[in-house]
Design an enzyme around this catalytic site. Structure first.
Site, mmCIF file in Angstrom:
data_model
loop_
_atom_site.group_PDB
_atom_site.id
_atom_site.type_symbol
_atom_site.label_atom_id
_atom_site.label_comp_id
_atom_site.label_asym_id
_atom_site.label_seq_id
_atom_site.Cartn_x
_atom_site.Cartn_y
_atom_site.Cartn_z
ATOM 1 N N CYS A 290 0.805 -1.231 0.000
ATOM 2 C CA CYS A 290 0.000 0.000 0.000
ATOM 3 C C CYS A 290 0.842 1.287 0.000
ATOM 4 C CB CYS A 290 -0.974 -0.015 1.169
ATOM 5 S SG CYS A 290 -0.314 -0.738 2.667
ATOM 6 N N HIS B 275 -1.976 6.570 3.850
ATOM 7 C CA HIS B 275 -0.529 6.533 4.078
ATOM 8 C C HIS B 275 0.090 7.803 3.472
ATOM 9 C CE1 HIS B 275 -1.065 2.615 5.567
ATOM 10 N NE2 HIS B 275 -0.545 1.884 4.591
HETATM 11 P P1 NAP Z 1 -7.379 -8.753 7.604
HETATM 12 O O1 NAP Z 1 -8.345 -7.676 7.984
HETATM 13 O O2 NAP Z 1 -6.596 -9.398 8.691
HETATM 14 O O3 NAP Z 1 -8.169 -9.906 6.771
HETATM 15 C C1 NAP Z 1 -7.566 -11.139 6.454
HETATM 16 C C2 NAP Z 1 -8.526 -12.025 5.673
HETATM 17 O O4 NAP Z 1 -7.869 -13.282 5.413
HETATM 18 C C3 NAP Z 1 -9.835 -12.363 6.429
HETATM 19 O O5 NAP Z 1 -10.890 -12.413 5.506
HETATM 20 C C4 NAP Z 1 -9.552 -13.758 6.983
HETATM 21 O O6 NAP Z 1 -10.731 -14.535 7.172
HETATM 22 C C5 NAP Z 1 -8.731 -14.357 5.834
HETATM 23 N N1 NAP Z 1 -7.943 -15.501 6.282
HETATM 24 C C6 NAP Z 1 -7.022 -15.542 7.271
HETATM 25 N N2 NAP Z 1 -6.518 -16.803 7.375
HETATM 26 C C7 NAP Z 1 -7.130 -17.555 6.438
HETATM 27 C C8 NAP Z 1 -7.051 -18.921 6.045
HETATM 28 N N3 NAP Z 1 -6.215 -19.783 6.664
HETATM 29 N N4 NAP Z 1 -7.831 -19.347 5.029
HETATM 30 C C9 NAP Z 1 -8.672 -18.497 4.407
HETATM 31 N N5 NAP Z 1 -8.815 -17.184 4.731
HETATM 32 C C10 NAP Z 1 -8.048 -16.730 5.738
HETATM 33 O O7 NAP Z 1 -6.282 -8.205 6.566
HETATM 34 P P2 NAP Z 1 -6.408 -7.014 5.483
HETATM 35 O O8 NAP Z 1 -5.861 -5.739 6.024
HETATM 36 O O9 NAP Z 1 -7.791 -7.005 4.907
HETATM 37 O O10 NAP Z 1 -5.334 -7.490 4.387
HETATM 38 C C11 NAP Z 1 -5.604 -8.556 3.477
HETATM 39 C C12 NAP Z 1 -4.399 -8.756 2.564
HETATM 40 O O11 NAP Z 1 -4.160 -7.568 1.803
HETATM 41 C C13 NAP Z 1 -3.079 -9.034 3.327
HETATM 42 O O12 NAP Z 1 -2.290 -9.930 2.587
HETATM 43 C C14 NAP Z 1 -2.427 -7.657 3.401
HETATM 44 O O13 NAP Z 1 -1.027 -7.726 3.550
HETATM 45 C C15 NAP Z 1 -2.833 -7.074 2.059
HETATM 46 N N6 NAP Z 1 -2.916 -5.606 2.009
HETATM 47 C C16 NAP Z 1 -3.534 -4.911 3.001
HETATM 48 C C17 NAP Z 1 -3.609 -3.516 2.924
HETATM 49 C C18 NAP Z 1 -4.258 -2.670 3.996
HETATM 50 O O14 NAP Z 1 -4.213 -1.409 3.894
HETATM 51 N N7 NAP Z 1 -4.886 -3.247 5.034
HETATM 52 C C19 NAP Z 1 -3.069 -2.849 1.814
HETATM 53 C C20 NAP Z 1 -2.444 -3.617 0.804
HETATM 54 C C21 NAP Z 1 -2.392 -4.979 0.911
HETATM 55 P P3 NAP Z 1 -11.476 -14.657 8.616
HETATM 56 O O15 NAP Z 1 -12.210 -13.363 8.862
HETATM 57 O O16 NAP Z 1 -12.375 -15.825 8.422
HETATM 58 O O17 NAP Z 1 -10.390 -14.894 9.649
#
Ligand code: NAP
Length: 362
Positions: free
Chosen positions: A149, A238
């Site tokens: 990001c 950010h």
């Molecule tokens: P998050 O809020 O922690 O969400 C994670 C997601 O992954 C949830 O839907 C969770 O499902 C699922 N998950 C976790 N373990 C799993 C498994 N074993 N099998 C299937 N699903 C699973 O994270 P986020 O911030 O949305 O980020 C998601 C991705 O995008 C990450 O890789 C992160 O690095 C990337 N990202 C994030 C941002 C940001 O600004 N936040 C920006 C760029 C990229 P449950 O709810 O069922 O646990």
């Protein structure tokens, strides 16, 4: 009535996943047909499985039930991955092997030399790597990624300057929002009234990803990048304080006009998530600010301000972008739209206005 392309979101319950679901509700090309998450959520109605409900005035509405993240359970030609990086790699590969076009936000595969790491406005021509990827990996699907990001914000701000003057050195310090850490993310007692000068793996991502994106067709750009990151008590957005040197001395006037006059390589493709202005240059001394500027262009515009000479031939500036939108869900949607536009076969029977230009160059 036009047919839309069926799509799925993996990791749909997370912060990024919810942003996908919201943006797909009225998407003109894509129809959300499946949502996947972890075992904790499987089988539950989408709304019941959310751990965190954002305060966005546009609530997320979705009447789908959560499926397991496997190609057996989820059948869609385009699969968006908002999965935790710990599991996103093998799950994305399984979908690509099953023939799906995987458009991923996760860190996995971003630096593989046969995987496009895309910002459509900057390096759409890196899509060419898909042909190599399919040949090397022997799958009929594909994996396409968007940058970390903070990297997305930094690269959009630097692309016009790199194209005009040739980057030699970049120094960047970020001030990153708490939503960038997912949910529950950083404990409140660690971040309220505080600044944390560390985000695991983030500095390396900025260094390596920005060189891949701004370099030519997946060859790292020949410029140095030095990054320091901090987490700050901001909800979304950010900020990056950037200093850059170029192949020659650059003045404030030259840098400002390069930024203002820059034209995105995909401006004419009619991609639904492409903002009218990907980069907005502000003249005020005290902008951009997360609270005031983060939602510009529905979160897809990067705001740049304080463009000025550094006294040694280089330029300093401040850039700001929405981490969940330009840095995640919005970026991936734009990537998928570019892929559909460049690879008409991906649209299947759906009626999508196809572009004449196959690999727009950045
Ligand atoms: P998050 O809020 O922690 O969400 C994670 C997601 O992954 C949830 O839907 C969770 O499902 C699922 N998950 C976790 N373990 C799993 C498994 N074993 N099998 C299937 N699903 C699973 O994270 P986020 O911030 O949305 O980020 C998601 C991705 O995008 C990450 O890789 C992160 O690095 C990337 N990202 C994030 C941002 C940001 O600004 N936040 C920006 C760029 C990229 P449950 O709810 O069922 O646990």
């Amino acid at each position: 009535m036009t047919t839309r392309i069926p799509v799925a979101v993996l990791g749909a319950t997370g912060l990024v996943g919810q942003e996908f679901v919201r943006r797909l509700e009225e998407h003109p090309w894509f129809e959300l047909v499946a949502v996947g998450a972890s075992e904790r959520s499987t089988g539950r109605p989408y709304g019941d499985a959310l751990r965190h409900r954002s305060c966005d005035p546009r609530p997320v509405t979705c009447d789908l039930t959560i499926s397991p993240c496997t190609p057996d359970a989820i059948d869609a030609p385009i699969v968006f991955s908002a999965l935790d990086g710990a599991v996103a790699g093998p799950i994305g590969e399984a979908f690509a092997r099953a023939g799906a076009f995987v458009v991923s936000n996760a860190r996995n595969h971003r630096l593989d030399d046969d995987v496009p790491l895309l910002i459509p406005e900057v390096n759409a021509d890196h899509l060419e790597l898909i042909e190599r990827q399919r040949a090397v990996r022997g799958w009929s699907g594909a994996i396409v990624t968007n940058p970390n990001c903070a990297t997305a914000v930094i690269c959009l701000a630097l692309a016009p300057l790199h194209q005009a003057f040739g980057l030699r050195e970049v120094w960047v310090t970020t001030l990153q929002a708490v939503s960038g850490a997912g949910y529950p993310g950083v404990p409140s007692l660690d971040i309220l009234g505080n600044v944390v000068p560390w985000i695991d793996g983030e500095e390396e991502k900025i260094v390596r990803e920005s060189r891949k994106i701004l370099g030519g067709r997946a060859h790292p750009g020949e410029f140095g990048v030095s990054a320091q990151v901090t987490r700050v008590p901001v909800e979304h957005g950010h900020t990056a304080c950037i200093a850059a040197r170029f192949a020659r001395r650059v003045t404030t006037v030259e840098a400002t006009s390069a930024l203002r006059e820059w034209r995105s390589a995909v401006a004419d493709l009619g991609l639904p998530s492409a903002p009218t202005t990907p980069l907005r240059v502000r003249a005020e001394q005290d902008r951009p600010q997360p609270r005031r500027d983060v939602d510009r262009g529905d979160g897809m515009t990067v705001s740049v301000g304080r463009v000025r000479e550094d006294g040694n031939g280089g330029i300093r500036l401040v850039a700001l972008g929405h981490n969940l939108v330009r840095g995640a869900a919005g970026a991936a949607l734009l990537n998928a739209e570019l892929c559909v536009s460049a690879l008409p076969a991906l649209a299947g029977p759906a009626k999508i206005p196809a572009s004449e230009e196959r690999w727009p160059s950045g």
